[in-house]
Motif scaffolding. Structure first.
Motif, short mmCIF file in Angstrom:
data_model
loop_
_atom_site.label_atom_id
_atom_site.label_comp_id
_atom_site.label_asym_id
_atom_site.label_seq_id
_atom_site.Cartn_x
_atom_site.Cartn_y
_atom_site.Cartn_z
N TYR A 64 56.35 -28.04 65.01
CA TYR A 64 55.41 -28.15 63.90
C TYR A 64 54.41 -27.00 63.84
O TYR A 64 54.21 -26.41 62.80
CB TYR A 64 54.66 -29.48 63.98
N GLN A 65 53.73 -26.72 64.93
CA GLN A 65 52.71 -25.68 64.92
C GLN A 65 52.28 -25.34 66.33
O GLN A 65 52.58 -26.07 67.26
CB GLN A 65 51.49 -26.13 64.13
N THR A 66 51.60 -24.22 66.47
CA THR A 66 50.98 -23.87 67.74
C THR A 66 49.49 -24.18 67.62
O THR A 66 48.97 -24.39 66.53
CB THR A 66 51.16 -22.38 68.06
N SER A 67 48.84 -24.22 68.74
CA SER A 67 47.40 -24.51 68.76
C SER A 67 46.67 -23.46 69.57
O SER A 67 47.18 -22.95 70.56
CB SER A 67 47.15 -25.88 69.39
N ILE A 68 45.46 -23.15 69.13
CA ILE A 68 44.59 -22.24 69.85
C ILE A 68 43.32 -23.01 70.19
O ILE A 68 42.78 -23.74 69.34
CB ILE A 68 44.24 -21.01 69.00
N MET A 69 42.85 -22.86 71.39
CA MET A 69 41.64 -23.53 71.82
C MET A 69 40.58 -22.49 72.15
O MET A 69 40.88 -21.34 72.43
CB MET A 69 41.90 -24.39 73.07
N ALA A 70 39.32 -22.90 72.13
CA ALA A 70 38.21 -22.01 72.48
C ALA A 70 37.20 -22.79 73.30
O ALA A 70 37.06 -24.01 73.15
CB ALA A 70 37.55 -21.46 71.23
N ALA A 71 36.51 -22.11 74.19
CA ALA A 71 35.47 -22.76 74.99
C ALA A 71 34.39 -23.34 74.09
O ALA A 71 33.89 -24.43 74.34
CB ALA A 71 34.87 -21.77 75.98
N SER A 72 34.07 -22.63 73.02
CA SER A 72 33.08 -23.10 72.06
C SER A 72 33.59 -22.81 70.65
O SER A 72 33.68 -21.64 70.26
CB SER A 72 31.74 -22.42 72.28
N PRO A 73 33.94 -23.83 69.88
CA PRO A 73 34.46 -23.59 68.53
C PRO A 73 33.37 -23.30 67.49
O PRO A 73 33.66 -23.17 66.32
CB PRO A 73 35.19 -24.89 68.21
N ASP A 74 32.13 -23.17 67.93
CA ASP A 74 31.03 -22.92 67.00
C ASP A 74 31.28 -21.66 66.19
O ASP A 74 31.54 -20.59 66.74
CB ASP A 74 29.70 -22.79 67.75
#
Length: 92
Positions: A9-19
């Protein structure tokens, strides 16, 4: 086991702070928008390299034929209109 069937379906990207970062639209989770990827009409990111990586990983692990049984970002599109960059990366 005779073959492997996957739904991609899709890939995901994460971040320590999504602000201050844009997030994707998703049914169950949200992730950070990858500015280098196209989006489907549903807002899901289209990632041909991620699909290729998944196919390579599964083949390296199981050495069996792989069938993509669902690829939602392309739902409703005819195969002849399948984006050429997807086919390019998958055929590599």
């Amino acid at each position: 086991m005779d073959f492997v069937a996957i739904s991609y379906y899709q890939t995901s990207i994460m971040a320590a702070s999504p602000d201050g970062l844009k997030t994707t639209e998703a049914n169950l989770t949200r992730s950070i928008v990858n500015p280098y990827l196209e989006k489907s009409e549903w807002g899901w990111q289209i990632d041909p390299v991620g699909l290729r990586y998944a196919l390579n990983t599964l083949y390296d692990r199981y050495h069996k034929p792989i069938f993509i049984v669902d690829c939602n970002p392309y739902k409703g599109r005819k195969w002849r209109n399948f984006p050429s960059n997807i086919l390019y990366h998958v055929k590599k």
